[in-house]
Design an enzyme around this catalytic site. Structure first.
Site, PDB file in Angstrom:
ATOM      1  N   VAL A   1      -1.322  -8.555  -1.203  1.00 31.60           N
ATOM      2  CA  VAL A   1      -1.007  -7.510  -2.174  1.00 31.60           C
ATOM      3  C   VAL A   1      -1.751  -7.771  -3.477  1.00 31.60           C
ATOM      4  O   VAL A   1      -1.919  -8.926  -3.889  1.00 31.60           O
ATOM      5  CB  VAL A   1       0.521  -7.483  -2.463  1.00 31.60           C
ATOM      6  CG1 VAL A   1       0.877  -6.426  -3.483  1.00 31.60           C
ATOM      7  CG2 VAL A   1       1.307  -7.268  -1.187  1.00 31.60           C
ATOM      8  N   CYS A   2      -2.175  -6.707  -4.140  1.00 30.65           N
ATOM      9  CA  CYS A   2      -2.717  -6.795  -5.500  1.00 30.65           C
ATOM     10  C   CYS A   2      -2.278  -5.527  -6.236  1.00 30.65           C
ATOM     11  O   CYS A   2      -1.361  -4.842  -5.795  1.00 30.65           O
ATOM     12  CB  CYS A   2      -4.237  -6.951  -5.490  1.00 30.65           C
ATOM     13  SG  CYS A   2      -5.136  -5.504  -4.911  1.00 30.65           S
ATOM     14  N   ALA A   3      -2.917  -5.202  -7.322  1.00 24.91           N
ATOM     15  CA  ALA A   3      -2.509  -4.039  -8.113  1.00 24.91           C
ATOM     16  C   ALA A   3      -2.847  -2.722  -7.433  1.00 24.91           C
ATOM     17  O   ALA A   3      -2.031  -1.806  -7.403  1.00 24.91           O
ATOM     18  CB  ALA A   3      -3.151  -4.096  -9.499  1.00 24.91           C
TER      19      ALA A   3
ATOM     20  N   GLY B   1      -5.101  -2.607  -4.322  1.00 25.82           N
ATOM     21  CA  GLY B   1      -5.533  -2.785  -2.938  1.00 25.82           C
ATOM     22  C   GLY B   1      -6.930  -3.366  -2.802  1.00 25.82           C
ATOM     23  O   GLY B   1      -7.285  -3.881  -1.747  1.00 25.82           O
TER      24      GLY B   1
ATOM     25  N   THR C   1       0.583  -2.782  -5.688  1.00 25.30           N
ATOM     26  CA  THR C   1       1.876  -2.676  -6.361  1.00 25.30           C
ATOM     27  C   THR C   1       2.041  -1.340  -7.067  1.00 25.30           C
ATOM     28  O   THR C   1       3.158  -0.881  -7.267  1.00 25.30           O
ATOM     29  CB  THR C   1       2.087  -3.814  -7.374  1.00 25.30           C
ATOM     30  OG1 THR C   1       0.994  -3.831  -8.296  1.00 25.30           O
ATOM     31  CG2 THR C   1       2.196  -5.165  -6.683  1.00 25.30           C
TER      32      THR C   1
END
Length: 193
Positions: A66-68, A70, A94
């Protein structure tokens, strides 16, 4: 042998959250500003040093990166795929998770000041340098406008290559750097399962 990462949308990830090992590849500052419940923080630039633990976690079950937005989690999935570790990525990161109405958790030890996402830090820094270049170009010497042109060129390059040199530099600032104890605890948690 490399494998293609699987993508999960926010709804699919939420339905499977109890069975996934979630690894957030954002900076510690971004992670502290809000992450998926149960997510462990291993910044993208530390993924290679965590390969044995991630491989161990993937051997027990599915791993979701997961990141901010994708982009970084897709990059992490690619790095892991090169090592033969199959992972999934959260489509939209997220941002999509929160946009779907799902809660983001914040570490209890964090102060009340929310950390800025890397995207916000980049926008702030780029805007500040552009304004500074324009002001200095008007007040001191027109050559300072080269600062503004350099940032504009960097933003175009960033969009075309889907990379961000400014984010890489900002990620090295103290407030975005992982604390060794945090990464050690995360790696220990991955080993325990």
């Amino acid at each position: 042998m490399t494998t293609t990462p699987v993508t999960l949308d926010a709804g699919q990830a939420r339905a499977r959250l109890h069975e996934l090992t979630v690894i957030d590849v954002r900076t510690p500052g971004e992670y502290a500003s809000g992450h998926l419940p149960g997510a462990l923080n291993i910044p993208l630039d530390r993924i290679r040093s965590a390969l044995p633990e991630i491989r161990h976690a993937a051997g027990r079950g599915d791993v979701l990166m997961v990141c901010a937005s994708g982009a970084r989690s897709e990059r992490a999935c690619g790095l892991l795929a090169e090592e033969g570790i199959r992972t999934a990525t959260l489509t939209g990161g997220t941002g999509a998770w929160a946009g779907a109405g799902h809660d983001l958790h914040r570490p209890a030890a964090c102060d009340t000041r929310a950390g800025w996402s890397m995207e916000r830090q980049v926008r702030f820094t780029a805007g500040t340098v552009v304004l500074l270049g324009l002001l200095l170009g008007l007040l001191v010497h027109p050559a300072f406008q080269i600062l503004s042109a350099g940032i504009a060129g960097g933003l175009v390059f960033s969009a075309l290559t889907d990379t961000c040199g400014m984010a890489a530099v900002l990620g090295k600032l103290p407030h975005n750097r992982p604390r060794p104890a945090d990464l050690a605890a995360t790696l220990a948690a991955l080993r325990r399962g």
